[in-house]
Design a protein around this motif. Structure first.
Motif, short mmCIF file in Angstrom:
data_model
loop_
_atom_site.label_atom_id
_atom_site.label_comp_id
_atom_site.label_asym_id
_atom_site.label_seq_id
_atom_site.Cartn_x
_atom_site.Cartn_y
_atom_site.Cartn_z
N ALA A 154 0.89 -1.24 0.18
CA ALA A 154 -0.19 0.41 -0.14
C ALA A 154 0.70 1.66 -0.23
O ALA A 154 0.53 2.22 -0.17
CB ALA A 154 -0.66 0.22 1.82
N TRP A 155 1.92 1.02 0.72
CA TRP A 155 2.98 1.93 1.11
C TRP A 155 3.97 2.66 -0.72
O TRP A 155 4.16 3.99 -0.87
CB TRP A 155 3.94 2.15 1.85
CG TRP A 155 5.06 3.22 2.32
CD1 TRP A 155 4.93 4.07 2.98
CD2 TRP A 155 6.54 2.56 1.78
NE1 TRP A 155 6.08 4.72 3.05
CE2 TRP A 155 7.14 3.93 1.77
CE3 TRP A 155 6.77 1.98 0.71
CZ2 TRP A 155 8.50 3.86 1.52
CZ3 TRP A 155 7.90 1.54 0.44
CH2 TRP A 155 9.42 2.48 0.81
N LEU A 156 3.87 1.54 -1.01
CA LEU A 156 4.77 1.45 -2.01
C LEU A 156 4.54 2.42 -3.75
O LEU A 156 5.08 3.64 -4.03
CB LEU A 156 5.11 0.23 -2.62
CG LEU A 156 6.31 0.19 -4.40
CD1 LEU A 156 7.19 1.01 -3.82
CD2 LEU A 156 6.54 -1.14 -4.70
N ALA B 84 7.50 6.60 10.11
CA ALA B 84 6.66 6.60 9.51
C ALA B 84 4.48 6.52 9.17
O ALA B 84 5.03 5.94 10.24
CB ALA B 84 6.90 6.69 7.65
N ALA B 85 4.33 6.85 9.04
CA ALA B 85 3.18 6.97 9.05
C ALA B 85 2.01 6.97 7.75
O ALA B 85 2.47 7.73 6.81
CB ALA B 85 2.51 8.32 9.50
N LEU B 86 0.89 6.21 7.80
CA LEU B 86 -0.08 6.35 7.16
C LEU B 86 -0.96 7.02 6.87
O LEU B 86 -1.93 6.65 7.80
CB LEU B 86 0.49 4.95 5.50
CG LEU B 86 0.60 4.13 5.49
CD1 LEU B 86 0.69 2.88 5.44
CD2 LEU B 86 1.79 4.49 4.90
N ALA B 87 -1.94 7.81 6.26
CA ALA B 87 -3.10 8.23 6.67
C ALA B 87 -4.12 7.05 5.40
O ALA B 87 -3.84 6.98 4.33
CB ALA B 87 -3.31 9.76 5.83
N GLU B 88 -5.12 7.01 5.94
CA GLU B 88 -6.09 6.48 5.51
C GLU B 88 -7.90 6.64 5.80
O GLU B 88 -8.27 7.52 6.42
CB GLU B 88 -6.32 4.83 6.18
CG GLU B 88 -5.73 4.05 6.14
CD GLU B 88 -5.71 2.54 6.73
OE1 GLU B 88 -6.23 2.35 7.74
OE2 GLU B 88 -4.36 0.86 6.52
N ARG B 89 -8.02 6.51 4.33
CA ARG B 89 -9.42 7.81 4.29
C ARG B 89 -10.22 6.54 3.76
O ARG B 89 -10.12 5.84 2.71
CB ARG B 89 -9.59 8.75 3.37
CG ARG B 89 -11.05 9.28 3.30
CD ARG B 89 -11.64 10.15 3.34
NE ARG B 89 -10.75 11.39 3.49
CZ ARG B 89 -10.29 13.45 3.43
NH1 ARG B 89 -9.98 13.65 2.77
NH2 ARG B 89 -10.00 13.26 4.56
N ARG C 296 -8.71 3.52 2.57
CA ARG C 296 -7.97 3.37 1.78
C ARG C 296 -6.94 4.22 1.51
O ARG C 296 -7.17 5.02 2.28
CB ARG C 296 -8.95 3.68 0.02
CG ARG C 296 -7.66 3.87 -0.95
CD ARG C 296 -8.33 4.57 -2.29
NE ARG C 296 -7.47 5.31 -2.60
CZ ARG C 296 -7.60 6.80 -3.41
NH1 ARG C 296 -8.81 7.42 -2.57
NH2 ARG C 296 -7.12 7.51 -4.40
N VAL C 297 -5.70 3.41 1.61
CA VAL C 297 -3.86 4.23 1.81
C VAL C 297 -3.84 5.16 1.12
O VAL C 297 -4.32 5.11 -0.14
CB VAL C 297 -3.04 3.46 2.05
CG1 VAL C 297 -1.83 4.78 1.90
CG2 VAL C 297 -3.13 2.20 3.38
N VAL C 298 -4.35 7.37 1.74
CA VAL C 298 -3.97 7.45 1.02
C VAL C 298 -2.61 9.33 0.35
O VAL C 298 -2.74 9.97 0.53
CB VAL C 298 -5.72 8.45 0.79
CG1 VAL C 298 -6.30 7.70 0.18
CG2 VAL C 298 -5.74 9.34 2.06
N GLY C 299 -1.34 8.70 2.14
CA GLY C 299 -1.08 9.59 2.59
C GLY C 299 0.21 8.88 3.15
O GLY C 299 0.20 7.79 3.75
#
Length: 150
Positions: free
Chosen positions: A18-20, A55-60, A63-66
Motif C-alpha cells: 500500500a505504501w509503495l 513513518a505513518a500512513l493516512a487512510e480514508r 484506502r491508503v491516501v498519504g
C-alpha cells in the motif's frame, strides 16, 4: 467524504504494497527514481525501533491516501532532538481534503511525545500548492539550503 473517516497511523510491516505506490508517486513528483534496494532499506528502517526514522500512513475509508516519513536527530541548539519531516505525499485524487494537514499534525504529536524541540522540513520552491498549507501551520525562517553530493 468527511474528515471523520480519516485515520493516521504508524506504518506497519504489512503496509509495503500500500505504501509503495505513494512512495513512487512522491519520487515521480520530484522527478527521481530510487533503486529498489534503497526503497526496501528505507522501509525496513521505518520498522526498526533502533533507527531514528519513523513513518505513518493516512487512510480514508480504508484506502491508503498519504504518507509521511520522519527522522529524529540531535541539535547543537537545544537539549531536545529535532524531528525532520523528510517526505510528505498525498494521493492527488484527495488533495485539498485535509490529509496533508492530518499527517503533519500527527508528526507534531509524535515529536512532542518524544520530547523534540522542533519539527522542520523542506519543500521545493515550485511546490506552491503545498506551501499554502505550510504557511498556515508553520513558520518560514528564511534559510536557504546548500548541498554537496558525495
Amino acid at each position: 467524504m468527511t474528515a471523520s473517516t480519516l485515520q493516521v497511523r504508524p506504518l506497519a510491516e504489512t503496509d509495503f504494497d500500500a505504501w509503495l505506490p505513494l512512495w513512487r508517486g512522491y519520487q515521480a513528483f520530484y522527478k527521481t527514481d530510487l533503486p529498489l534496494a534503497t526503497t526496501q532499506t528505507t522501509f525496513a528502517r521505518f520498522l526498526d525501533p533502533s533507527e531514528p526514522m519513523f513513518a505513518a500512513l493516512a487512510e480514508r475509508d480504508g484506502r491508503v491516501v498519504g504518507l509521511v516519513h520522519c527522522i529524529r536527530h540531535r541539535s547543537c541548539w537545544t537539549v531536545g532532538d529535532y524531528c525532520y519531516l523528510q517526505d510528505l505525499f498525498v494521493d492527488p485524487e484527495v488533495r485539498g481534503g485535509g490529509v496533508g494537514r492530518a499527517l503533519i499534525e500527527w508528526v507534531y504529536a509524535q515529536a512532542a511525545a518524544a520530547g523534540c524541540s522542533r519539527v522542520h522540513w523542506l519543500t521545493h520552491e515550485t511546490n506552491t500548492e503545498a506551501m499554502k498549507l505550510y504557511d498556515r501551520i508553520a513558520s518560514k525562517p528564511g534559510f536557504v539550503q546548500y548541498r554537496h553530493l558525495l
